[in-house]
Scaffold this motif. Structure first.
Motif, mmCIF file in Angstrom:
data_model
loop_
_atom_site.group_PDB
_atom_site.id
_atom_site.type_symbol
_atom_site.label_atom_id
_atom_site.label_comp_id
_atom_site.label_asym_id
_atom_site.label_seq_id
_atom_site.Cartn_x
_atom_site.Cartn_y
_atom_site.Cartn_z
ATOM 1 N N ARG A 1 8.796 19.302 -0.823
ATOM 2 C CA ARG A 1 9.161 20.058 0.368
ATOM 3 C C ARG A 1 9.499 19.154 1.546
ATOM 4 O O ARG A 1 10.436 19.410 2.295
ATOM 5 C CB ARG A 1 8.008 20.982 0.747
ATOM 6 N N ALA A 2 8.749 18.061 1.725
ATOM 7 C CA ALA A 2 9.006 17.170 2.861
ATOM 8 C C ALA A 2 10.383 16.537 2.767
ATOM 9 O O ALA A 2 11.063 16.345 3.781
ATOM 10 C CB ALA A 2 7.944 16.081 2.922
ATOM 11 N N LEU A 3 10.813 16.239 1.556
ATOM 12 C CA LEU A 3 12.134 15.654 1.369
ATOM 13 C C LEU A 3 13.225 16.660 1.696
ATOM 14 O O LEU A 3 14.248 16.324 2.295
ATOM 15 C CB LEU A 3 12.281 15.148 -0.063
ATOM 16 N N GLU A 4 13.002 17.925 1.351
ATOM 17 C CA GLU A 4 13.982 18.967 1.641
ATOM 18 C C GLU A 4 14.066 19.257 3.138
ATOM 19 O O GLU A 4 15.144 19.492 3.661
ATOM 20 C CB GLU A 4 13.628 20.246 0.883
ATOM 21 N N GLU A 5 12.919 19.227 3.830
ATOM 22 C CA GLU A 5 12.899 19.548 5.255
ATOM 23 C C GLU A 5 13.435 18.413 6.119
ATOM 24 O O GLU A 5 14.263 18.626 7.000
ATOM 25 C CB GLU A 5 11.476 19.884 5.696
ATOM 26 N N ASP A 6 12.937 17.211 5.901
ATOM 27 C CA ASP A 6 13.232 16.095 6.787
ATOM 28 C C ASP A 6 14.243 15.109 6.226
ATOM 29 O O ASP A 6 14.754 14.260 6.960
ATOM 30 C CB ASP A 6 11.943 15.318 7.098
ATOM 31 N N GLY A 7 14.530 15.152 4.948
ATOM 32 C CA GLY A 7 15.397 14.163 4.327
ATOM 33 C C GLY A 7 14.599 12.913 3.989
ATOM 34 O O GLY A 7 13.434 12.758 4.369
ATOM 35 N N PHE A 8 15.225 11.999 3.283
ATOM 36 C CA PHE A 8 14.521 10.792 2.857
ATOM 37 C C PHE A 8 14.133 9.924 4.038
ATOM 38 O O PHE A 8 13.010 9.460 4.149
ATOM 39 C CB PHE A 8 15.393 10.004 1.873
ATOM 40 N N TYR A 9 15.065 9.690 4.960
ATOM 41 C CA TYR A 9 14.800 8.809 6.095
ATOM 42 C C TYR A 9 14.022 9.502 7.213
ATOM 43 O O TYR A 9 13.644 8.850 8.178
ATOM 44 C CB TYR A 9 16.102 8.225 6.639
ATOM 45 N N GLY A 10 13.764 10.774 7.099
ATOM 46 C CA GLY A 10 12.981 11.484 8.091
ATOM 47 C C GLY A 10 11.484 11.373 7.865
ATOM 48 O O GLY A 10 10.695 11.803 8.688
ATOM 49 N N GLN A 11 11.077 10.787 6.760
ATOM 50 C CA GLN A 11 9.657 10.645 6.460
ATOM 51 C C GLN A 11 9.061 9.494 7.268
ATOM 52 O O GLN A 11 9.682 8.442 7.416
ATOM 53 C CB GLN A 11 9.451 10.357 4.975
ATOM 54 N N LEU B 1 0.818 -1.217 0.000
ATOM 55 C CA LEU B 1 0.000 0.000 0.000
ATOM 56 C C LEU B 1 0.851 1.266 0.000
ATOM 57 O O LEU B 1 0.509 2.243 -0.663
ATOM 58 C CB LEU B 1 -0.945 0.009 1.198
ATOM 59 N N LEU B 2 1.944 1.269 0.747
ATOM 60 C CA LEU B 2 2.812 2.442 0.766
ATOM 61 C C LEU B 2 3.406 2.714 -0.620
ATOM 62 O O LEU B 2 3.510 3.866 -1.045
ATOM 63 C CB LEU B 2 3.935 2.275 1.790
ATOM 64 N N VAL B 3 3.793 1.661 -1.311
ATOM 65 C CA VAL B 3 4.336 1.841 -2.651
ATOM 66 C C VAL B 3 3.222 2.226 -3.632
ATOM 67 O O VAL B 3 3.381 3.140 -4.437
ATOM 68 C CB VAL B 3 5.067 0.555 -3.121
ATOM 69 N N GLY B 4 2.086 1.548 -3.527
ATOM 70 C CA GLY B 4 0.976 1.806 -4.447
ATOM 71 C C GLY B 4 0.370 3.188 -4.301
ATOM 72 O O GLY B 4 -0.036 3.801 -5.286
ATOM 73 N N LEU B 5 0.303 3.688 -3.083
ATOM 74 C CA LEU B 5 -0.280 5.010 -2.834
ATOM 75 C C LEU B 5 0.762 6.120 -2.919
ATOM 76 O O LEU B 5 0.449 7.279 -2.679
ATOM 77 C CB LEU B 5 -0.956 5.041 -1.464
ATOM 78 N N GLU B 6 1.997 5.741 -3.228
ATOM 79 C CA GLU B 6 3.099 6.684 -3.354
ATOM 80 C C GLU B 6 3.245 7.562 -2.109
ATOM 81 O O GLU B 6 3.353 8.783 -2.192
ATOM 82 C CB GLU B 6 2.945 7.538 -4.607
ATOM 83 N N ALA B 7 3.237 6.902 -0.956
ATOM 84 C CA ALA B 7 3.352 7.631 0.308
ATOM 85 C C ALA B 7 4.778 8.110 0.557
ATOM 86 O O ALA B 7 4.988 9.076 1.277
ATOM 87 C CB ALA B 7 2.880 6.746 1.457
ATOM 88 N N VAL B 8 5.744 7.435 -0.037
ATOM 89 C CA VAL B 8 7.135 7.829 0.126
ATOM 90 C C VAL B 8 7.457 8.878 -0.927
ATOM 91 O O VAL B 8 7.349 8.637 -2.118
ATOM 92 C CB VAL B 8 8.076 6.612 -0.022
ATOM 93 N N GLU B 9 7.840 10.051 -0.459
ATOM 94 C CA GLU B 9 8.145 11.149 -1.372
ATOM 95 C C GLU B 9 9.616 11.111 -1.759
ATOM 96 O O GLU B 9 10.480 10.943 -0.907
ATOM 97 C CB GLU B 9 7.822 12.486 -0.720
ATOM 98 N N VAL B 10 9.875 11.264 -3.030
ATOM 99 C CA VAL B 10 11.258 11.306 -3.499
ATOM 100 C C VAL B 10 11.639 12.705 -3.973
ATOM 101 O O VAL B 10 12.785 12.957 -4.313
ATOM 102 C CB VAL B 10 11.499 10.275 -4.622
ATOM 103 N N GLU B 11 10.670 13.600 -3.993
ATOM 104 C CA GLU B 11 10.954 15.002 -4.294
ATOM 105 C C GLU B 11 9.871 15.851 -3.643
ATOM 106 O O GLU B 11 8.786 15.380 -3.352
ATOM 107 C CB GLU B 11 10.981 15.250 -5.796
#
Length: 158
Positions: A97-107, A85-95
């Motif tokens: 504002r959230a990626l800039e603020e928290d980094g990849f592993y901060g999500q 579901l996480l992959v299908g709903l694209e919950a992980v952002e790769v670009e």
């Protein structure tokens, strides 16, 4: 009441404690679903704690290992569904504002994905371990019952 007045502007907002809430007007679309992911992460941690309790209460008792095995199968299934579901709903952002603020592993979604991935691996290891343990105990019990012979029995006399 759940409504807040923001500087007298009369803007209605969802309370801070509401998990799925976001601001009614002007809500950031990137924040959508963040509360749901947080809820699923907390639920996963509760499931891990329950599995740890079940494992500790089971100990080495072979009659309770089947229940632990089914709990591990259920937990592995749950983790696999969450990862899909996480992959299908694209919950992980790769670009963004959230990626800039928290980094990849901060999500939170990445944390949930890694937790579920290691949960699947841990469950597979324990399913294998409990299966071997159940098989060994069944084989040992069969050997003991095959070796017993009643020597004192005398058949019927005719």
């Amino acid at each position: 009441n759940g409504e807040e007045q923001n500087g007298g502007e009369g803007e209605r907002r969802t309370p801070w404690w509401y998990v799925w809430g976001e601001e009614r007007e002007g809500g950031d679309p990137e924040d959508e679903g963040r509360g749901a992911v947080l809820f699923v992460y907390v639920w996963t941690l509760v499931a891990i704690a329950g599995l740890l309790y079940l494992g500790n209460s089971t100990g080495m008792a072979t009659n309770k290992l089947e229940g632990l095995r089914w709990a591990c199968i259920g937990f592995a299934n749950y983790c696999l569904v969450i990862m899909v579901l996480l992959v299908g709903l694209e919950a992980v952002e790769v670009e963004g504002r959230a990626l800039e603020e928290d980094g990849f592993y901060g999500q939170t979604a990445v944390l949930l994905m890694l937790t579920c991935f290691f949960g699947v691996i841990q469950s597979i290891i324990f399913i294998s371990w409990t299966g071997k343990r159940i098989a060994n105990n069944t084989a040992a019990a069969t050997e003991k019952s095959d070796g017993y012979v009643n020597v004192g029995y005398v058949g019927p006399r005719v």
